[in-house]
Design a protein around this motif. Structure first.
Motif, short mmCIF file in Angstrom:
data_model
loop_
_atom_site.label_atom_id
_atom_site.label_comp_id
_atom_site.label_asym_id
_atom_site.label_seq_id
_atom_site.Cartn_x
_atom_site.Cartn_y
_atom_site.Cartn_z
N ARG A 174 0.85 -1.19 0.00
CA ARG A 174 0.00 0.00 0.00
C ARG A 174 0.89 1.24 0.00
O ARG A 174 1.65 1.47 0.93
N VAL A 189 0.21 -7.94 8.39
CA VAL A 189 -1.02 -7.22 8.03
C VAL A 189 -0.89 -5.77 8.49
O VAL A 189 -1.10 -5.46 9.66
N TYR A 190 -0.50 -4.91 7.57
CA TYR A 190 -0.41 -3.46 7.79
C TYR A 190 0.40 -3.10 9.04
O TYR A 190 0.05 -2.20 9.78
N THR A 220 6.47 -0.35 8.87
CA THR A 220 7.40 -0.58 7.76
C THR A 220 8.54 0.42 7.80
O THR A 220 8.44 1.49 8.41
N THR A 279 6.86 3.14 1.44
CA THR A 279 5.65 2.33 1.43
C THR A 279 4.87 2.63 2.69
O THR A 279 5.43 2.64 3.79
N GLU A 280 3.58 2.88 2.55
CA GLU A 280 2.75 3.16 3.71
C GLU A 280 2.59 1.91 4.58
O GLU A 280 2.69 1.97 5.79
N SER A 281 2.34 0.77 3.94
CA SER A 281 2.23 -0.50 4.66
C SER A 281 2.08 -1.64 3.67
O SER A 281 2.10 -1.41 2.46
N VAL A 320 0.72 -6.13 3.22
CA VAL A 320 0.10 -7.37 3.69
C VAL A 320 0.82 -8.52 3.00
O VAL A 320 1.10 -8.44 1.80
N ARG A 334 -10.95 -1.83 -2.88
CA ARG A 334 -9.52 -1.53 -2.69
C ARG A 334 -9.02 -0.62 -3.81
O ARG A 334 -8.29 0.34 -3.56
N TYR A 362 -2.10 0.88 -4.69
CA TYR A 362 -1.53 -0.41 -4.30
C TYR A 362 -0.76 -1.04 -5.44
O TYR A 362 -1.03 -0.78 -6.61
#
Length: 96
Positions: free
Chosen positions: A9, A39-40, A43, A51-53, A55, A81, A87
């Motif tokens: 993400r 899972v999120y 990072t 990168t924000e996060s 999975v 999504r 993403y």
């Protein structure tokens, strides 16, 4: 051979739509052999853009990962999504 679904993400533009995605994505996992690995979580970008996060979800086989991703339940979630943020996702075969 184990396979992994990876979702990176970069940003969220619509948190409400993302929340709907999260609910539907969770429901889409019913009946699939899924093991969430990350899972999120927190990072740290080490190379390339921030990168924000992300999975990472494990599946027993590549085919099972594809079956979940291509399932009608996940495809319904996917639309949310795609509307909620930026993403990059992929399925990758592991090394068992």
């Amino acid at each position: 051979m184990t396979a992994y679904f990876v979702a990176v993400r970069n940003s969220i533009s619509d948190p409400d739509t993302f929340a709907t995605y999260g609910d539907l994505a969770q429901k889409s996992m019913a009946g699939h052999a899924i093991t969430p690995l990350a899972v999120y979580g927190k990072t740290r970008a080490t190379d390339g853009p921030s990168t924000e996060s992300a999975v990472i979800i494990a599946f027993p086989t590549f085919e099972e990962a594809e079956a979940w991703y291509d399932s009608p339940a996940y495809q319904e979630a996917l639309g949310y999504r795609l509307k909620s943020g930026d993403y990059q996702t992929f399925i990758i075969q592991g090394v068992d």
